[in-house]
Design an enzyme around this catalytic site. Structure first.
Site, short mmCIF file in Angstrom:
data_model
loop_
_atom_site.label_atom_id
_atom_site.label_comp_id
_atom_site.label_asym_id
_atom_site.label_seq_id
_atom_site.Cartn_x
_atom_site.Cartn_y
_atom_site.Cartn_z
N ARG A 156 -34.37 -15.04 8.07
CA ARG A 156 -34.54 -15.96 6.94
C ARG A 156 -35.50 -17.10 7.28
O ARG A 156 -36.12 -17.67 6.39
CB ARG A 156 -33.17 -16.48 6.50
CG ARG A 156 -32.46 -17.35 7.52
CD ARG A 156 -30.98 -17.47 7.25
NE ARG A 156 -30.27 -16.22 7.52
CZ ARG A 156 -28.97 -16.04 7.35
NH1 ARG A 156 -28.23 -17.03 6.88
NH2 ARG A 156 -28.39 -14.88 7.63
N LYS B 21 -27.44 -11.27 21.30
CA LYS B 21 -26.56 -10.22 20.80
C LYS B 21 -25.90 -9.49 21.97
O LYS B 21 -26.48 -9.39 23.06
CB LYS B 21 -27.37 -9.18 20.00
CG LYS B 21 -28.01 -9.66 18.73
CD LYS B 21 -28.83 -8.54 18.12
CE LYS B 21 -29.55 -8.98 16.86
NZ LYS B 21 -28.63 -9.16 15.72
#
Length: 469
Positions: free
Chosen positions: A317, A243
């Site tokens: 996820r 990020k």
């Protein structure tokens, strides 16, 4: 945690709730000096405005607080919580009902307790909050349990990762379990591979603090099975798909799903609901090192589906799908998962309104109705089947990210749905886990969104208290 509620006392200060419609008639019930002071101060019952009125001795005699009309649709039942920080320290009680229903007083008291929060671990404690005598018709012990559970979850989310890594989050989960004599099992490090949790291991193996799965169970096996799964990414660098620095600033909150599951579990166990509760927390830190998982890698999940890694920053996820597969193996009646999963959810609905996805229309309707009644809102988004092909992979059963920039929250939910067994009522909550600016009942900082409303829903269904676990 300081005592936020006070015992009934003749010395507690009355708080009068007033609206434009009731202000004139209410003046006959108020002390004459309060009416005179209000007139001299130019007080009007504008929602959110308050006035501290002196008594005959010069001490505080009463408080006036403007609220929305009692019959106004969508009125903010949490507005009275503002008083917790507005009023001088002391004990207060509601002199009249803050709304048109019995629930209004309890909701106002709850908001007072929820507003009386400050993250003080590192010394920023400040002035004490005003305390409230819970309304006579309220469940005072239930209010205290709910407030304590929410405050504890906020503390977990607000704590930076140097003090809230995987080991610390596991320890916090163990403390919750110990308080309620629940059973705890932890699978950690390479044991995850031996016991078939390959994706939890892959995401967390690059960290010096090993990945783990915390499995809490409580209640008799014969009771309805309710399972909670919470994403516990204690910090998310994004992995090798790193990020930018601005996107890392709040990544201590990426374990808010786990904190939410713990808060809800704490409320369920504290109220002794007639359920068999299971709380599954896959806990990792998504770090970067020589053994970090890579874009393009393929892993076989617990369910047997193979997953191609399209992006290492879609790690939530991955850990959830192994935990959801485990949850489905015992076929619970209801399965909820909580995750700070996608930025797309925030783009669509903002920070205060988490989307949820559900494969059971009756359950979804109950969630929506309860959420707005409890002032803990959510909004249902569709499990849109036509988008399922966006997760196709040329070399594996599916990819962990979609093939384009669209419908990011929906495709993440569709990914998780691949791991849910037919016949299980399931709802996925894509929460933000954070309040960007202070609101009544929701101070700035970490927030276990959806926990209160789901407790109310489950309490309505399974609220027959049991004497023993």
């Amino acid at each position: 945690m300081p005592t936020l509620f006070a015992a009934a006392s003749p010395k507690s200060i009355p708080v009068w709730f007033v609206t434009t419609e009731t202000w004139k008639g209410l003046q006959g019930d108020l002390p004459k000096e309060a009416v005179a002071f209000a007139a001299a101060s130019g007080f009007s019952p504008t929602p959110g405005r308050h006035l501290v009125c002196p008594g005959p001795s010069g001490a505080i005699g009463c408080v006036l607080f403007g609220v929305e009309a009692f019959d106004k649709p969508g009125r903010d039942g949490l507005a009275p919580g503002r008083l917790a920080s507005l009023l001088p320290p002391g004990d207060y009680h509601f002199a009249n009902a803050p709304g048109a229903t019995a629930q209004s007083s309890e909701q106002a008291a709850l908001s007072w307790g929820l507003s009386s929060y400050r993250f003080g671990r590192y010394g920023k404690n400040g002035q004490p909050f005003a305390r409230l005598v819970p309304p006579a018709q309220s469940d005072a012990s239930g209010l205290a349990r709910t407030v304590a559970a929410i405050h504890a979850a906020r503390d977990l989310i607000n704590t930076p990762t140097n003090d809230m890594g995987p080991s610390a989050l596991e320890a916090a989960a163990r403390q919750v379990a110990t308080r309620h004599k629940a059973k705890v099992r932890v699978i950690k490090g390479d044991a995850l591979l031996r016991q078939n949790f390959p994706l939890i291991h892959a995401v967390g193996r690059a960290s010096d603090d090993p990945p783990r799965l915390v499995d809490i169970t409580w209640g008799p096996a014969r009771a309805p099975k309710i399972t909670l799964v919470g994403k516990g990414v204690c910090f998310d660098t994004g992995g090798l798909d790193i990020k930018p620095s601005s996107a890392m600033l709040l990544m201590k909150k990426d374990m808010a799903g786990a904190a939410t599951a713990l808060a809800l579990g704490e409320m369920i166990m504290g109220a002794k609901l007639d359920v068999r509760l299971r709380v599954l927390l896959p806990i990792v830190e998504n770090s970067i090192s020589g053994n970090a998982f890579r874009p393009g890698d393929v892993y076989k999940s617990r369910k047997g589906l193979t997953v191609e890694i399209g992006n290492t920053d879609a790690e939530g996820r991955l850990i959830l799908c192994d935990a959801l597969a485990l949850a489905c193996e015992e076929k619970p009646q209801v399965l909820f998962d909580f995750a700070t999963l996608t930025g797309a959810a925030r783009v669509a609905l903002g920070p205060d309104l988490p989307p949820f996805y559900c494969n059971d229309d009756a359950l979804a309707d109950a969630i929506t109705t309860t959420a707005f009644a409890e002032q803990d809102p959510v909004w249902r988004l569709p499990l849109w089947d036509a988008y399922d092909t966006m997760l196709d992979s040329k070399i594996a059963s599916l990819n962990n990210v979609s093939s384009g920039p669209f419908a990011g929250s929906i495709t993440a939910a569709l990914y998780l749905r691949r791991f849910i067994e037919t016949g299980i009522s399931w709802a996925h909550f894509d929460i933000y886990g954070w309040t960007p600016s202070t609101k009544p009942g929701r101070p700035e900082g970490g927030e276990p969104q959806t926990a209160r409303m789901l407790f109310a829903l489950l309490k309505a269904r399974y609220g027959n208290p049991r004497r023993k676990n």
